[in-house]
Write a protein that holds these residues in place. Structure first.
Motif, PDB file in Angstrom:
ATOM      1  N   UNK A 150       0.831  -1.205   0.000  1.00 27.51           N
ATOM      2  CA  UNK A 150       0.000   0.000   0.000  1.00 27.51           C
ATOM      3  C   UNK A 150       0.862   1.250   0.000  1.00 27.51           C
ATOM      4  N   UNK A 151       1.942   1.223   0.770  1.00 32.29           N
ATOM      5  CA  UNK A 151       2.848   2.380   0.820  1.00 32.29           C
ATOM      6  C   UNK A 151       3.513   2.596  -0.531  1.00 32.29           C
ATOM      7  N   UNK A 194       1.507   9.136  -5.878  1.00 32.96           N
ATOM      8  CA  UNK A 194       1.894  10.495  -5.499  1.00 32.96           C
ATOM      9  C   UNK A 194       2.897  11.060  -6.511  1.00 32.96           C
ATOM     10  N   UNK A 195       3.870  10.264  -6.899  1.00 30.16           N
ATOM     11  CA  UNK A 195       4.885  10.701  -7.871  1.00 30.16           C
ATOM     12  C   UNK A 195       4.230  11.017  -9.223  1.00 30.16           C
ATOM     13  N   UNK A 206       2.498  14.926 -13.231  1.00 23.81           N
ATOM     14  CA  UNK A 206       1.463  15.485 -14.108  1.00 23.81           C
ATOM     15  C   UNK A 206       1.198  16.954 -13.795  1.00 23.81           C
ATOM     16  N   UNK A 207       1.159  17.289 -12.520  1.00 23.62           N
ATOM     17  CA  UNK A 207       0.934  18.675 -12.122  1.00 23.62           C
ATOM     18  C   UNK A 207       2.038  19.584 -12.651  1.00 23.62           C
ATOM     19  N   UNK A 208       3.260  19.145 -12.527  1.00 22.56           N
ATOM     20  CA  UNK A 208       4.399  19.929 -13.026  1.00 22.56           C
ATOM     21  C   UNK A 208       4.336  20.046 -14.543  1.00 22.56           C
ATOM     22  N   UNK A 209       3.990  18.965 -15.225  1.00 18.34           N
ATOM     23  CA  UNK A 209       3.895  18.979 -16.687  1.00 18.34           C
ATOM     24  C   UNK A 209       2.838  19.962 -17.171  1.00 18.34           C
ATOM     25  N   UNK A 210       1.674  19.915 -16.542  1.00 17.39           N
ATOM     26  CA  UNK A 210       0.591  20.823 -16.930  1.00 17.39           C
ATOM     27  C   UNK A 210       0.983  22.270 -16.662  1.00 17.39           C
TER      28      UNK A 210
END
Length: 139
Positions: free
Chosen positions: A3-4, A11-12, A17-21
């Protein structure tokens, strides 16, 4: 443990994706445009786009490449908006000044600006969707 590991991988991916967008999102707000001689130097991107579409594309029936030259790397087919290589760009500047002058002199607009909804005389007044106005209709 699994699970971890899943949570860490998820999370990665989300962060990636957030950085790419964020890196590919077009900038908002003001952008400094180069070589503006008639339009305001602090014009907003949205205003400039509206003028180019409403006044030139619709009013003259042309696209960007009519006034703007291709950049040095013609393979990419990108336009060099700051270039004064094409004479049509200088003609457009003179016509913008003429249009604003007519609106100021004959319709008493204090500070007419191209793209302003208060303009009585626009590019389309004479051009009517054609790059070269019909001389007979101007008489």
């Amino acid at each position: 443990m699994k699970k971890k590991k899943k949570l860490c991988v998820t999370w990665i991916i989300v962060v990636g994706l957030t950085i790419s967008v964020a890196a590919t999102r077009p900038e908002s707000g003001n952008r400094e445009f180069k070589n503006l001689k008639v339009l305001p130097k602090d014009i907003q991107s949205k205003q400039l786009e509206q003028i180019m579409v409403d006044e030139f594309e619709e009013g003259l029936g042309v696209n960007c490449g009519y006034c703007h030259a291709e950049g040095e790397k013609a393979v990419s087919h990108r336009l060099d908006y700051a270039s004064d290589e094409k004479p049509e760009k200088e003609i457009a500047r003179r016509m913008m000044k003429l249009t604003m002058g007519l609106n100021k002199k004959y319709f008493h607009l204090k500070n007419p600006l191209i793209g302003d909804s208060l303009l009585i005389i626009t590019c389309a007044t004479c051009h009517r969707g054609n790059p070269h106005p019909d001389k007979e209709s101007l008489k």
